[in-house]
Write a protein that holds these residues in place. Structure first.
Motif, PDB file in Angstrom:
ATOM      1  N   PRO A  51       0.843  -1.204   0.000  1.00 24.49           N
ATOM      2  CA  PRO A  51       0.000   0.000   0.000  1.00 24.49           C
ATOM      3  C   PRO A  51       0.874   1.248   0.000  1.00 24.49           C
ATOM      4  CG  PRO A  51      -0.004  -1.056   2.158  1.00 24.49           C
ATOM      5  CD  PRO A  51       0.707  -1.983   1.243  1.00 24.49           C
ATOM      6  N   HIS A  52       0.429   2.281  -0.695  1.00 25.98           N
ATOM      7  CA  HIS A  52       1.288   3.435  -0.948  1.00 25.98           C
ATOM      8  C   HIS A  52       1.038   4.591   0.004  1.00 25.98           C
ATOM      9  CE1 HIS A  52       1.256   1.607  -5.223  1.00 25.98           C
ATOM     10  NE2 HIS A  52       2.204   1.074  -4.478  1.00 25.98           N
ATOM     11  N   HIS A  53       0.443   4.298   1.178  1.00 27.07           N
ATOM     12  CA  HIS A  53       0.213   5.368   2.135  1.00 27.07           C
ATOM     13  C   HIS A  53       1.390   5.471   3.104  1.00 27.07           C
ATOM     14  CE1 HIS A  53      -0.962   2.230   5.002  1.00 27.07           C
ATOM     15  NE2 HIS A  53      -1.845   1.788   4.115  1.00 27.07           N
ATOM     16  N   GLU A  54       1.412   6.542   3.869  1.00 30.69           N
ATOM     17  CA  GLU A  54       2.565   6.889   4.694  1.00 30.69           C
ATOM     18  C   GLU A  54       2.804   5.898   5.827  1.00 30.69           C
ATOM     19  OE1 GLU A  54       4.394  11.021   6.553  1.00 30.69           O
ATOM     20  OE2 GLU A  54       2.223  10.807   6.287  1.00 30.69           O
ATOM     21  N   LYS A  55       1.751   5.377   6.413  1.00 31.90           N
ATOM     22  CA  LYS A  55       1.899   4.430   7.516  1.00 31.90           C
ATOM     23  C   LYS A  55       2.655   3.187   7.067  1.00 31.90           C
ATOM     24  CE  LYS A  55      -0.769   1.640  10.798  1.00 31.90           C
ATOM     25  NZ  LYS A  55      -2.130   1.233  11.247  1.00 31.90           N
ATOM     26  N   ALA A  56       2.296   2.665   5.903  1.00 34.68           N
ATOM     27  CA  ALA A  56       2.983   1.485   5.370  1.00 34.68           C
ATOM     28  C   ALA A  56       4.434   1.808   5.035  1.00 34.68           C
ATOM     29  CB  ALA A  56       2.255   0.967   4.132  1.00 34.68           C
TER      30      ALA A  56
END
Length: 379
Positions: free
Chosen positions: A73-78
């Protein structure tokens, strides 16, 4: 002033998984060699400041599991989870970088198509804190930079792997959170190449991206692999096109255009690069044509080369990641395409050193570190 450049290390979770088993997805096995090599550079170039350019794809988050699964996944948390996992899995590598910065030398991280997560400010802050807690000003992040006559960049110029910097950040259609708009090839690495690596260790690791020999041999000796490769590729392609066509954030025309562009680049670019390699030299020529430069230094294709162009230098740093080559056939054997290929591992620890004085580049050298030679001598 010296600029020392290397690229495409593809650091993942580490050589071993948490249970101690070998990690089949890890492409970087040279932490110790990197540490020794960096100490040699510190001792060798004592007559001027040194900057270490890590020219993109130094990290490979697509090979790092998230929430126990091989997803990206390309979100910041990942992104934060994955870079922390990489730091933990390659402690010696990051220790070497800390020693380098503590000695007063600079590090420039470049953003590549595999490690686009470096564009997140939080990732930049975490890496800076990890390697340069005492001297944060010595660490910088770039897409490209020009330094005294030499242009440095990762080199992902083709439509399939190029990051769209005008629309680098977007929003997840379902979660409604910021994400990085990754290049199209990232979808195929996570959905096709990584699963195939678990099946065949040569896939994704052939020098100069020439994997046709693997798939051709699979047609004769491992039809299950050939079928899995073809169906995985087609499944990911169709799923991505469907996702583009149903993304309500865009108008109908833009959705159709995105799907058509993806289909075109995949069909043409992927097959061309698999057979002939990525023609990054054309990209370097265009840069040298349009600018007054002494050299262009890139990575991306994993193929080390130094070549004069228009009175300047085009140099590719190559890769330190796990690499294989198919030995060439001779005589009548060249016509027997059904013969089993002979494939050998051939890691080459190559890098580029440029020397700069008075606003010009006065020397450009593609070099290779050979740790097995006595006293760690270099070529």
């Amino acid at each position: 002033m010296y600029q020392i450049s290397l690229s495409d290390l593809h650091l993942g979770e580490g050589r071993c998984l948490e249970d101690g088993a070998p990690n089949p997805l890890e492409d970087f096995e040279h932490d110790e060699n990197f540490s020794k090599w960096l100490k040699i550079q510190h001792k060798k170039y004592v007559d001027g400041p040194i900057c270490l350019n890590l020219l993109g794809d130094i990290f490979d988050p697509s090979q790092v599991r998230y929430e126990g699964r091989l997803i990206d996944p390309h979100h910041e948390k990942a992104a934060l989870h994955k870079i922390r996992t990489i730091i933990k899995g390659h402690s010696l590598f990051f220790e070497a970088l800390r020693d380098w910065v503590d000695s007063g030398h600079e590090i420039s991280f470049f953003i590549g198509n595999h490690d686009a997560i470096l564009a997140w400010p939080s990732i930049q802050a975490l890496l800076t804190e990890t390697v340069a807690k005492k001297n944060p000003a010595l660490v910088s992040f770039h897409f490209e930079k020009t330094f005294e006559g030499t242009y440095f960049t990762h080199g992902n110029w083709d439509p399939f792997s190029r990051l769209n910097r005008d629309e680098l950040f977007g929003e997840d259609a379902q979660l409604r959170i910021p994400v990085i708009n990754m290049p199209d090839d990232s979808l195929f690495h996570i959905g096709v190449l990584n699963p195939l690596k678990l099946w065949n260790k040569h896939i994704g690791r052939m020098r100069d991206h020439r994997h046709a020999v693997i798939y051709r041999d699979a047609l004769f000796r491992d039809w299950k692999l050939a079928w899995f490769a073809a169906t995985s590729w087609l499944r990911v392609l169709l799923q991505t096109i469907r996702q583009f066509l149903t993304d309500k954030r865009f108008g109908r025309w833009k959705r159709l255009k995105r799907a058509a562009n993806l289909l075109t680049t995949v069909l043409l670019n992927t097959f061309w690069n698999a057979i002939f390699g990525d023609d990054i030299e054309r990209y370097a020529k265009n840069i040298l044509k349009s600018r007054d430069l002494d050299a262009v230094v890139v990575g991306h294709t994993h193929n080390p080369i130094q070549k004069p162009i228009y009175g300047s230098w085009y140099v590719n740093t190559g890769t330190w990641s796990t690499s294989f080559v198919a030995k060439p056939r001779h005589g009548i054997r060249r016509l027997l395409f059904f013969l089993k290929p002979v494939i050998e591992r051939q890691d080459r620890l190559t890098y580029v050193v440029t020397k700069h004085e008075n606003g010009k580049t006065i020397s450009v050298k593609l070099k290779e570190y050979r740790p097995n030679l006595k006293n760690g001598d270099e070529n």
